[in-house]
Design an enzyme around this catalytic site. Structure first.
Site, PDB file in Angstrom:
ATOM      1  N   ASP A   6       1.071  -1.247   0.161  1.00 47.43           N
ATOM      2  CA  ASP A   6      -0.124  -0.307   0.089  1.00 47.43           C
ATOM      3  C   ASP A   6       0.628   1.019  -0.174  1.00 47.43           C
ATOM      4  O   ASP A   6       2.101   1.505   0.717  1.00 47.43           O
ATOM      5  CB  ASP A   6      -1.173   0.280   1.299  1.00 47.43           C
TER       6      ASP A   6
ATOM      7  N   SER B 115      -7.349   4.039  -1.514  1.00 46.14           N
ATOM      8  CA  SER B 115      -7.202   2.787  -1.244  1.00 46.14           C
ATOM      9  C   SER B 115      -8.631   2.080  -1.626  1.00 46.14           C
ATOM     10  O   SER B 115      -8.092   0.695  -1.241  1.00 46.14           O
ATOM     11  CB  SER B 115      -6.479   1.662   0.399  1.00 46.14           C
TER      12      SER B 115
ATOM     13  N   THR C 225      -8.411  -1.688   2.204  1.00 46.87           N
ATOM     14  CA  THR C 225      -7.595  -2.979   0.706  1.00 46.87           C
ATOM     15  C   THR C 225      -8.251  -4.940   1.363  1.00 46.87           C
ATOM     16  O   THR C 225      -9.164  -5.691   0.511  1.00 46.87           O
ATOM     17  CB  THR C 225      -6.484  -3.276   0.645  1.00 46.87           C
TER      18      THR C 225
ATOM     19  N   GLU D  13      -1.073  -7.967   2.275  1.00 46.69           N
ATOM     20  CA  GLU D  13      -1.119  -6.332   2.668  1.00 46.69           C
ATOM     21  C   GLU D  13      -0.150  -5.764   2.923  1.00 46.69           C
ATOM     22  O   GLU D  13       0.148  -6.080   4.179  1.00 46.69           O
ATOM     23  CB  GLU D  13      -2.535  -5.314   2.737  1.00 46.69           C
TER      24      GLU D  13
ATOM     25  N   ASP E 261       2.145   2.635   2.678  1.00 44.52           N
ATOM     26  CA  ASP E 261       1.069   4.180   3.537  1.00 44.52           C
ATOM     27  C   ASP E 261       1.649   5.171   4.341  1.00 44.52           C
ATOM     28  O   ASP E 261       1.178   6.077   4.254  1.00 44.52           O
ATOM     29  CB  ASP E 261       0.361   3.123   2.257  1.00 44.52           C
TER      30      ASP E 261
ATOM     31  N   HIS F 271       2.265   8.715   4.420  1.00 44.04           N
ATOM     32  CA  HIS F 271       0.681   9.272   4.869  1.00 44.04           C
ATOM     33  C   HIS F 271       1.667  10.488   5.950  1.00 44.04           C
ATOM     34  O   HIS F 271       1.549  11.748   5.956  1.00 44.04           O
ATOM     35  CB  HIS F 271       0.073   9.128   5.054  1.00 44.04           C
TER      36      HIS F 271
ATOM     37  N   ASP G  16      -1.653  -0.262  -4.759  1.00 44.78           N
ATOM     38  CA  ASP G  16      -3.214   0.455  -5.078  1.00 44.78           C
ATOM     39  C   ASP G  16      -2.951   1.700  -5.304  1.00 44.78           C
ATOM     40  O   ASP G  16      -3.634   2.366  -6.830  1.00 44.78           O
ATOM     41  CB  ASP G  16      -4.145   0.762  -3.557  1.00 44.78           C
ATOM     42  N   HIS G  17      -1.776   1.939  -5.316  1.00 43.10           N
ATOM     43  CA  HIS G  17      -1.616   3.918  -5.292  1.00 43.10           C
ATOM     44  C   HIS G  17       0.012   4.069  -4.042  1.00 43.10           C
ATOM     45  O   HIS G  17       0.709   4.553  -3.521  1.00 43.10           O
ATOM     46  CB  HIS G  17      -2.570   4.746  -4.926  1.00 43.10           C
TER      47      HIS G  17
END
Length: 406
Positions: free
Chosen positions: A32, A72, A125, A240, A245, A249, A287-288
């Site tokens: 992620d 997500s 997710t 995952e 992520d 962040h 996912d990004h």
């Protein structure tokens, strides 16, 4: 690849058109929030190529249906269901109709199904592969759907979701609850592992040497493979690496980087397992990207690696001394990498990924009847007089008043 391998591969690629089954074993891995720069920093800290470096073979686009920058939930829905949707959606389309997921398709085909994450198990997710909701924030609904989904294994955080009623539901569904690494190693059968109240302890925090009873992502993956592979029909496993992520962040490079290395160790183990078990397809994609990470010059060779490896305390982990720049605390819309052990499967969009594996986008079957509430719970009174409870017997989509078959 031998000729028979190519023939089998073509069958898998055409399966959405032919209505055929998934490959015997599917391992779907999501790091992620990981962009190419996160791989670069992890590679530098490791001082050697990543396991991922051997199997990256393309890129995919990530936008959602309502934004050039996905979240997500929408991205996971695209990867699980084959349809782009709005940000925040959990396995529902733009019309808020629930869609069949890869995990549910595998369960229909008699396979074992598991979800492994370092996030809350009801996070976006794993939620999008195993449940349906109008909003990713409906954690309680998502968790109850997971417990009644017919899936066989859930590993992650989220112990705070365990009300007394949900503990009863968990036991009624035949699950064993485990909360430590040692309990997980001994577990057999259908298992729910909830190893932290919310998200699991970050790898960078574990470097401090403080005792931690939680398993790592590679350890959870190993145990999931052990248990799920006992099904003679094969399995579907979502893995995952959620906290790349979370670190990005927070613009926290060590947090993200040590999580990336843990994910890459998991990739190494999964590749070795698949090599020993023919008929296993691995697909890996973020996912990004998160954070808009870019890498800046170092004033001295190796300074980045020394700074990263020395830091464990959260309060010291940000800033230019890591010789990077974050452009945002949110997501970005850049393309991300695609990896796996079957390079001829070449989706261009994240919503193409499940279709290359054999899932034709499909809404769940709508049910008719009257909704009645009993002790705060929705039931469906069907035209033939049956009383179905959500989520045990059927699926009630809160916010729409509609019912669907599971």
């Amino acid at each position: 690849m031998k000729r028979c391998g190519w023939i089998l591969l073509m069958v898998w690629m055409l399966s959405p058109l032919m209505g055929l089954a998934l490959p015997k074993n599917v391992i779907f891995m999501v790091p992620d929030g990981t962009g190419h720069a996160s791989l670069t920093v992890a590679r530098q800290l490791k001082g050697a190529p990543l396991a991922l470096d051997r199997i990256i073979y393309g890129t995919i686009q990530t936008r959602s249906a309502d934004s050039s920058v996905t979240d997500s939930a929408a991205a996971a829905t695209a990867m699980a269901c084959g349809v782009r949707t709005y940000n925040g959606a959990i396995a529902v389309n733009m019309e808020k109709t629930p869609l069949l997921t890869l995990g549910e398709l595998a369960h229909r085909q008699g396979k074992a199904v598991g979800c492994v994450t370092t996030d809350n198990i009801a996070g976006a997710t794993p939620g999008a592969f195993s449940a349906h909701a109008l909003s990713r924030n409906q954690y309680g609904d998502i968790f109850e759907q997971q417990l009644t989904s017919g899936f066989d294994l859930f590993f992650g955080g989220g112990r705070k979701l365990l009300t007394g009623e949900r503990k009863t539901l968990l036991a009624d569904q035949g699950f064993t609850l485990v909360t430590t690494a040692d309990e997980m190693k001994a577990a057999q059968g259908r298992v729910v592992g909830l190893f932290a109240d919310d998200i699991m302890t970050a790898m960078v925090q574990r470097r401090s040497g403080a005792p931690c009873s939680e398993p790592t992502l590679p350890e959870m993956a190993d145990k999931a493979l052990e248990l799920l592979s006992k099904n003679p029909n094969g399995f579907f496993l979502l893995i995952e690496g959620a906290q790349v992520d979370k670190g990005n962040h927070d613009n926290d490079l060590p947090w993200a980087t040590y999580e990336m290395l843990a994910f890459d160790e998991t990739v190494e183990r999964v590749l070795a397992w698949a090599k020993a078990h023919p008929g296993t397809v691995i697909m890996i994609a973020p996912d990004h990207e998160t954070g808009g990470l870019t890498i800046l010059p170092e004033p001295k060779e190796g300074a980045r690696v020394k700074a990263l490896s020395a830091i464990t305390a959260k309060g010291e982990r940000k800033g230019k001394k890591f010789f990077v720049n974050y452009s945002t605390g949110g997501h970005t819309g850049v393309d991300v990498f695609l990896a796996g052990n079957t390079p001829a499967l070449r989706p261009m969009l994240n919503c193409d990924m499940p279709q290359t594996l054999g899932l034709t986008p499909e809404p769940l079957k709508a049910l008719t009847g009257e909704t009645v509430m009993r002790e705060g719970k929705p039931f469906l009174k069907t035209p033939d007089g049956k009383l179905l409870q959500s989520p045990r017997d059927a699926l009630y989509i809160s916010g729409t008043g509609k019912w669907f078959a599971r």
